[in-house]
Design a protein around this motif. Structure first.
Motif, PDB file in Angstrom:
ATOM      1  N   GLY A   1       0.806  -1.211   0.000  1.00 47.06           N
ATOM      2  CA  GLY A   1       0.000   0.000   0.000  1.00 47.06           C
ATOM      3  C   GLY A   1       0.838   1.260   0.000  1.00 47.06           C
ATOM      4  O   GLY A   1       0.482   2.268  -0.614  1.00 47.06           O
ATOM      5  N   ARG A   2       1.988   1.225   0.693  1.00 44.94           N
ATOM      6  CA  ARG A   2       2.864   2.396   0.714  1.00 44.94           C
ATOM      7  C   ARG A   2       3.570   2.579  -0.627  1.00 44.94           C
ATOM      8  O   ARG A   2       3.866   3.706  -1.029  1.00 44.94           O
ATOM      9  CB  ARG A   2       3.876   2.279   1.850  1.00 44.94           C
ATOM     10  CG  ARG A   2       3.345   2.788   3.200  1.00 44.94           C
ATOM     11  CD  ARG A   2       2.343   1.855   3.802  1.00 44.94           C
ATOM     12  NE  ARG A   2       1.537   2.499   4.851  1.00 44.94           N
ATOM     13  CZ  ARG A   2       0.425   1.960   5.324  1.00 44.94           C
ATOM     14  NH1 ARG A   2      -0.033   0.808   4.852  1.00 44.94           N
ATOM     15  NH2 ARG A   2      -0.259   2.579   6.263  1.00 44.94           N
ATOM     16  N   ALA A   3       3.822   1.463  -1.333  1.00 46.46           N
ATOM     17  CA  ALA A   3       4.379   1.577  -2.684  1.00 46.46           C
ATOM     18  C   ALA A   3       3.332   2.149  -3.641  1.00 46.46           C
ATOM     19  O   ALA A   3       3.630   3.018  -4.464  1.00 46.46           O
ATOM     20  CB  ALA A   3       4.867   0.214  -3.165  1.00 46.46           C
ATOM     21  N   VAL A   4       2.095   1.684  -3.539  1.00 46.20           N
ATOM     22  CA  VAL A   4       1.002   2.256  -4.336  1.00 46.20           C
ATOM     23  C   VAL A   4       0.892   3.754  -4.051  1.00 46.20           C
ATOM     24  O   VAL A   4       0.655   4.562  -4.942  1.00 46.20           O
ATOM     25  CB  VAL A   4      -0.326   1.545  -4.022  1.00 46.20           C
ATOM     26  CG1 VAL A   4      -1.504   2.294  -4.635  1.00 46.20           C
ATOM     27  CG2 VAL A   4      -0.292   0.107  -4.524  1.00 46.20           C
ATOM     28  N   GLY A   5       1.109   4.114  -2.778  1.00 44.53           N
ATOM     29  CA  GLY A   5       0.998   5.514  -2.363  1.00 44.53           C
ATOM     30  C   GLY A   5       2.106   6.415  -2.845  1.00 44.53           C
ATOM     31  O   GLY A   5       2.044   7.630  -2.616  1.00 44.53           O
ATOM     32  N   GLY A   6       3.136   5.871  -3.480  1.00 45.88           N
ATOM     33  CA  GLY A   6       4.107   6.717  -4.151  1.00 45.88           C
ATOM     34  C   GLY A   6       5.458   6.897  -3.498  1.00 45.88           C
ATOM     35  O   GLY A   6       6.266   7.699  -3.983  1.00 45.88           O
ATOM     36  N   ALA A   7       5.753   6.182  -2.401  1.00 47.20           N
ATOM     37  CA  ALA A   7       7.081   6.298  -1.788  1.00 47.20           C
ATOM     38  C   ALA A   7       8.146   5.743  -2.735  1.00 47.20           C
ATOM     39  O   ALA A   7       7.933   4.728  -3.398  1.00 47.20           O
ATOM     40  CB  ALA A   7       7.118   5.553  -0.457  1.00 47.20           C
ATOM     41  N   GLY A   8       9.285   6.394  -2.785  1.00 47.56           N
ATOM     42  CA  GLY A   8      10.356   5.930  -3.656  1.00 47.56           C
ATOM     43  C   GLY A   8      11.065   4.706  -3.128  1.00 47.56           C
ATOM     44  O   GLY A   8      11.520   3.856  -3.902  1.00 47.56           O
ATOM     45  N   LEU A   9      11.175   4.603  -1.809  1.00 50.12           N
ATOM     46  CA  LEU A   9      11.852   3.482  -1.150  1.00 50.12           C
ATOM     47  C   LEU A   9      10.956   2.960  -0.046  1.00 50.12           C
ATOM     48  O   LEU A   9      10.472   3.733   0.788  1.00 50.12           O
ATOM     49  CB  LEU A   9      13.196   3.937  -0.574  1.00 50.12           C
ATOM     50  CG  LEU A   9      13.974   2.943   0.289  1.00 50.12           C
ATOM     51  CD1 LEU A   9      14.372   1.702  -0.509  1.00 50.12           C
ATOM     52  CD2 LEU A   9      15.217   3.606   0.888  1.00 50.12           C
ATOM     53  N   VAL A  10      10.719   1.661  -0.044  1.00 51.08           N
ATOM     54  CA  VAL A  10       9.903   1.018   0.989  1.00 51.08           C
ATOM     55  C   VAL A  10      10.808   0.060   1.755  1.00 51.08           C
ATOM     56  O   VAL A  10      11.219  -0.973   1.230  1.00 51.08           O
ATOM     57  CB  VAL A  10       8.715   0.260   0.383  1.00 51.08           C
ATOM     58  CG1 VAL A  10       7.892  -0.410   1.485  1.00 51.08           C
ATOM     59  CG2 VAL A  10       7.838   1.201  -0.432  1.00 51.08           C
TER      60      VAL A  10
END
Length: 368
Positions: free
Chosen positions: A44-53
């Motif tokens: 979900g955080r990757a979908v949300g646009g963070a460059g690095l998870v």
């Protein structure tokens, strides 16, 4: 273009922006295995646009878990479920990282939301903890066994073995956890390290284990992939680990092949910490500007303008968010709007944004 949404290149890896999901323990694994919760949470955080998870602190040994429900990477069987998540994160245009950790004397405790707190007894699923010295974190924690020289060698090898597994699981970034009062931080700090051998006493001796772990991981981690280290810049107490030592250690980390120092603070002893917006960025600035190594800033960074300011004033090269991304997984998408910048959206969500937003490539999610 804003600084926050400019790319950051570390070795061969380029992050689409300078927003990272800080490692946040979920206490939701069984025997160290990642599951659907981790897929949805991290994906979900990757979908949300963070460059690095960055995945949560993942134990390199079973006794290195904070709680019995911690994520693990101490055996090969952990690889496949992790690979499922890293694959999804890559499909969203983000980079997957993992934090390798050993909790040391702060291991074998109950999850934060449990009615019981403090140590988990062996008959309840807990275990004997280890540390640099036989000094407990506090009275509610187990008194650790002081690691022997052979025990230290096992720890170093475990970090290296975990890095090999991390590569097989699809991670492009590895972070070594040497902060928040966990094992490597315990060796750094005179508060928890009362050893009289080559791992205690002087700055050189107290930093020895961290540098041995870095060397062992860098030897097996691909040369083209970046290696990060998270540190606590200060114990916030007289006689503890301090910011000057952090800068000195960061210089050594740079020479040892570390690409970015993720700068947090505290966690090794109860202390009076002046918590407030951006209260730790001063330490990231010192590392970046005095140790000549890229730094990451973390700690109560909640606003897009605030994050942009940290980067534009050259306090850090990367901004890591934790609790704010629990509250709002789509913070990066909203931050781009606040900064009047453009970022990419998944095609499934394009109807919710303006036409100026970029659309990510369409992904085929059908099972192969």
């Amino acid at each position: 273009m804003s600084k926050l949404f400019s790319p950051l290149t570390l070795r061969s890896v380029t992050l689409a922006n300078r927003i990272a999901v800080a490692p946040m323990c979920q206490y939701s694994a069984q025997d160290g295995f990642a599951n659907d919760w981790h897929l949805v949470h991290l994906g979900g955080r990757a979908v949300g646009g963070a460059g690095l998870v960055i995945f949560e602190a993942s134990a390199v040994l079973p006794q290195g878990r904070i709680s019995p429900q911690d994520l693990g990477i101490w055996k090969d069987e952990h690889i496949a479920p992790l690979r499922r998540i890293t694959h999804f994160i890559e499909q969203q245009g983000a980079v997957a990282g993992i934090q390798l950790a050993h909790a040391g004397r702060k291991a074998s405790v109950w999850r934060p939301w449990e009615e019981k707190q403090g140590r988990v007894e062996p008959e309840q699923g807990g275990w004997q903890t280890e540390g640099p010295s036989a000094i407990p974190f506090d009275a509610s924690y187990t008194i650790p066994t002081a690691l022997t020289a052979d025990g230290i060698k096992i720890v170093v090898k475990a970090f290296a073995d975990a890095a090999v597994r991390a590569h097989k699981a699809g991670f492009k970034v590895v972070e070594i956890h040497a902060a928040h009062g966990y094992l490597l931080h315990q060796f750094l700090s005179p508060i928890s390290n009362h050893r009289t051998d080559q791992y205690g006493g002087s700055f050189e001796n107290r930093t020895r284990l961290v540098l041995e772990v870095v060397a062992a991981v860098r030897q097996v981690w691909p040369e083209e992939l970046p290696l990060l280290v998270r540190v606590s810049a200060t114990d916030w107490i007289e006689g503890g680990w301090n910011a000057d030592e952090t800068v000195a250690l960061s210089r050594l980390l740079s020479k040892a092949g570390v690409d970015l120092v993720d700068v947090s603070s505290g966690g090794n002893i109860a202390a009076d910490i002046p918590v407030g917006p951006g209260y730790q960025t001063q330490f990231a600035a010192r590392v970046r500007n005095e140790a000549d190594i890229p730094s990451g800033a973390v700690g109560m960074i909640t606003d897009a303008i605030q994050a942009e300011h940290v980067l534009r004033t050259e306090q850090a090269d990367l901004v890591l968010l934790a609790r704010e991304l629990l509250r709002d997984p789509y913070w990066p998408l909203h931050a781009a709007e606040a900064l009047k910048d453009v970022t990419s959206w998944p095609p499934q969500y394009m109807r919710a944004t303006s036409r100026t937003s970029r659309q990510r490539p369409t992904v085929d999610y059908s099972e192969k």
